[in-house]
Design a protein around this motif. Structure first.
Motif, PDB file in Angstrom:
ATOM      1  N   GLY A 256       1.942  -5.310   3.381  1.00 53.31           N
ATOM      2  CA  GLY A 256       2.923  -4.071   3.687  1.00 53.31           C
ATOM      3  C   GLY A 256       2.434  -2.805   3.206  1.00 53.31           C
ATOM      4  N   ARG A 257       3.025  -1.662   3.782  1.00 53.71           N
ATOM      5  CA  ARG A 257       2.622  -0.339   3.500  1.00 53.71           C
ATOM      6  C   ARG A 257       3.913   0.565   3.291  1.00 53.71           C
ATOM      7  N   MET A 258       4.002   1.676   2.477  1.00 54.00           N
ATOM      8  CA  MET A 258       4.865   2.631   2.640  1.00 54.00           C
ATOM      9  C   MET A 258       4.536   3.880   2.960  1.00 54.00           C
ATOM     10  N   SER A 259       4.814   4.647   3.866  1.00 58.97           N
ATOM     11  CA  SER A 259       4.451   5.912   4.221  1.00 58.97           C
ATOM     12  C   SER A 259       5.460   6.835   4.385  1.00 58.97           C
ATOM     13  N   ALA A 260       5.180   8.220   4.560  1.00 58.36           N
ATOM     14  CA  ALA A 260       6.209   9.153   5.015  1.00 58.36           C
ATOM     15  C   ALA A 260       6.830   8.792   6.413  1.00 58.36           C
TER      16      ALA A 260
ATOM     17  N   ALA B 276       0.860  -1.162  -0.066  1.00 57.01           N
ATOM     18  CA  ALA B 276       0.000   0.086  -0.104  1.00 57.01           C
ATOM     19  C   ALA B 276       0.863   1.255   0.111  1.00 57.01           C
ATOM     20  N   GLY B 277       0.469   2.186  -0.817  1.00 55.52           N
ATOM     21  CA  GLY B 277       1.321   3.378  -1.026  1.00 55.52           C
ATOM     22  C   GLY B 277       2.638   3.076  -1.738  1.00 55.52           C
ATOM     23  N   GLU B 278       2.707   2.018  -2.232  1.00 52.20           N
ATOM     24  CA  GLU B 278       4.083   2.045  -3.144  1.00 52.20           C
ATOM     25  C   GLU B 278       3.670   2.661  -4.544  1.00 52.20           C
ATOM     26  N   ALA B 279       4.512   3.494  -5.086  1.00 58.07           N
ATOM     27  CA  ALA B 279       4.603   4.055  -6.386  1.00 58.07           C
ATOM     28  C   ALA B 279       4.929   3.301  -7.205  1.00 58.07           C
ATOM     29  N   ALA B 280       4.342   3.329  -8.615  1.00 54.76           N
ATOM     30  CA  ALA B 280       4.702   2.460  -9.559  1.00 54.76           C
ATOM     31  C   ALA B 280       6.208   2.362  -9.893  1.00 54.76           C
TER      32      ALA B 280
END
Lengths: 426, 171
Positions: free
Chosen positions: A101-105, A46-50
């Motif tokens: 998983g997720r990516m975030s600031a 989630a939140g992973e850009a292309a």
């Protein structure tokens, strides 16, 4: 050459697939996989850009092992964490577990990455963790997450945090000693030369490379620090100097000198000092490799006629012949547990990579190619890396020691020579 | 008088240029020479030195092409290569200050390090043959290029045969 991102789907022998590899000097193709692979789904976080390569790196690492069956995930399917995971839906993909998983600031401009490896039935979190990294270190986070997944599934360390060294020959008179991540990413040139470079050897801590350079008009052994780039001559005696191999304590190296009028194995301190002769024969003794516990040295000698693999005590002493099949066995390297050797055997006009169990003396051929050279084990012993020629160019292969799983690390251009699999990074 | 000083200066410069161990003579030495330093007939000496150097260079260039070839998997000096070894030996004995690096090579088959050792064995074989013929060992260094610097890049039998050789490089 290193810039453009590319995406490709590969149908290998067993329809494994690998996605979203950044283009580098090396790329990864899976051409075979072992039976009983673990079925796993790794959707984008989630939140992973292309353009982010994070889960692509995780998939690539796991595919490299031949031990994971990566299930195709429908586009847009995302599982941010265990709580949001709809297990029955994911089970229809054939997966036993999902890496959510997720990516975030994160704080201070860092990127935060959290992951959970979720077994679907019975439902259970097998591994979880998180990293805060600068954007440039996302690839490293990917390798570390893949390592955590591998440890949870198989109960042992992976080789994803190790690096490989090899020589890229880009035509006559152009040689580049390169180091890359195990998936070919982050390739960087350590030394460029118009003269041949051969036999790179990793220091046990992964911080230095010893190698043979012909830049002064003859083979001379150098040691180079990978952090600072500083290099110095380790052995430059009258005649030829070659075949460096680190003692596992990092304090000394075995090298081959010819001051006696033939190629013999000597021990030299990593900081210099007078060489101490380890073999005393009138034959060729070369290609030394220390056992991981430092007690033995495997090497090649033609004292019986053709070149064969021998093992002797590390301080020198009576060698025992190990290879008895075939008339030409060279380039031995120990497995990390010291129980196996991999080496190169001539069979007819072919050169095959062999994995030899020292207790049973069972020697298994693990390469199909016409030519395989310079085999070395992964730091966890699960793969053997070697160079091969495929038609006009050469490529790197990694094979499982039983030969059932194989991965091609294809070159974009040039000829890849003398690969050496380095130790795991901490 | 002035002419002779000029000539002496020219000889000094020429000799300095011919020698690899001496630095070139400084340009201001010529005016400092007040007396004639050359007493022998001048012109023949210049010609002889230059001629000797030219002859030596030509001989080195010719001999550099006289590679010693070997059979597959062998380091024995073949009967048809003996004359070449003898030529190198005569030159080295006539020029005892001359250093030579003997560079062994192999064809492309097999491991790099084992081929390096095989090339070394070929180079040592030529070195030993030269010493048997009276060349001093300290004029010679045997080294190996293994399969790393093939003269022929192909993989035909003729290409492999071309690469199974030792070269004598004069330094």
């Amino acid at each position: 050459m290193l810039n453009s991102l590319w995406c490709r789907r590969l149908a290998g022998l067993l329809l494994l697939w690998v996605a979203a590899f950044a283009r580098a000097d090396l790329s990864v193709d899976i051409v075979g996989g072992g039976a009983n692979r673990y079925p796993l789904a790794v959707p984008a976080f989630a939140g992973e850009a292309a353009g982010d390569a994070l889960t692509g790196i995780v998939r690539g690492d796991l595919a490299l092992t031949g031990m994971v069956d990566l299930k195709p995930v429908p586009a847009g399917a995302i599982a941010a964490d265990a709580a949001q995971l709809n297990a029955p839906v994911w089970r229809t993909l054939g997966a036993n577990a999902v890496l959510a998983g997720r990516m975030s600031a994160g704080t201070g401009g860092l990127t935060r990455v959290d992951y959970q490896l979720v077994q679907l039935a019975p439902r259970k979190v097998l591994a979880e963790g998180g990293y805060e990294v600068p954007p440039a270190a996302l690839a490293d986070a990917g390798h570390r997450i893949a390592d955590a997944v591998y440890r949870a599934l198989f109960g042992e360390p992976s080789f994803f945090l190790s690096r490989i060294a090899y020589v890229l020959k880009e035509g006559r008179g152009s040689y580049a000693l390169q180091v890359s991540d195990v998936d070919g990413r982050n390739a960087r040139t350590v030394l460029r030369s118009k003269e041949p470079i051969i036999s790179p050897a990793w220091s046990p801590d992964g911080g230095r490379l010893a190698y043979v350079s012909f830049e002064t008009g003859k083979p001379v052994v150098w040691v180079q620090d990978l952090g600072s780039g500083q290099r110095r001559v380790l052995a430059n005696y009258r005649g030829s100097n070659s075949a460096p191999a680190w003692r596992p304590d990092g304090q000394a190296l075995a090298v081959v000198l010819t001051t006696s009028g033939n190629s013999q194995i000597y021990l030299v301190g990593a900081g210099g000092g007078a060489p101490q002769r380890l073999t005393r024969s009138g034959a060729i003794d070369t290609e030394p490799d220390f056992s991981p516990d430092g007690s033995r040295i495997a090497f090649v000698s033609d004292r019986s006629g053709g070149p064969q693999v021998y093992v002797m005590p590390a301080a020198g002493g009576e060698p025992q012949r190990v290879s008895w099949q075939g008339s030409y066995n060279v380039s031995p390297r120990f497995s990390p547990d010291g129980k196996q050797l991999t080496y190169m055997r001539r069979e007819g006009g072919r050169f095959r990579v062999v994995v030899h169990d020292l207790a049973s003396n069972d020697a298994r051929v693990v390469s199909d190619e016409v030519y395989g050279e310079s085999p070395s084990f992964a730091p966890n012993g699960r793969m053997v890396l070697f160079a091969s020629d495929a038609g006009a160019r050469s490529v790197l292969w990694a094979s499982s020691p039983d030969g059932t799983s194989k991965v091609r690390l294809g070159t974009v251009s040039g000829e890849v020579q003398d690969p050496a699999w380095g130790p795991a990074r901490p | 008088m002035f002419k002779r000083v000029l000539m002496a200066s020219a000889i000094a410069s020429l000799l300095a240029a011919c020698s690899s161990t001496q630095p070139p003579a400084p340009a201001d030495t010529a005016p400092a020479v007040q007396q004639p330093v050359v007493t022998a007939p001048v012109t023949p000496a210049v010609d002889a030195a230059a001629e000797a150097q030219a002859r030596l260079a030509a001989e080195r260039a010719r001999l550099a092409k006289e590679s010693v070839y070997f059979d597959f998997d062998s380091n024995a000096i073949r009967a048809d290569q003996q004359a070449r070894v003898s030529q190198h030996a005569e030159f080295l004995k006539a020029n005892p200050g001359q250093q030579a690096q003997i560079q062994g090579n192999t064809d492309a088959r097999g491991s790099r390090e084992y081929n390096l050792a095989l090339g070394q064995r070929r180079a040592e074989s030529v070195k030993n043959a030269l010493e048997v013929l009276g060349v001093k060992g300290d004029q010679l260094e045997a080294v190996s290029y293994g399969k790393e610097k093939p003269r022929a890049e192909g993989s035909s039998a003729a290409d492999f045969a071309e690469n199974r050789r030792a070269d004598v490089a004069y330094r």
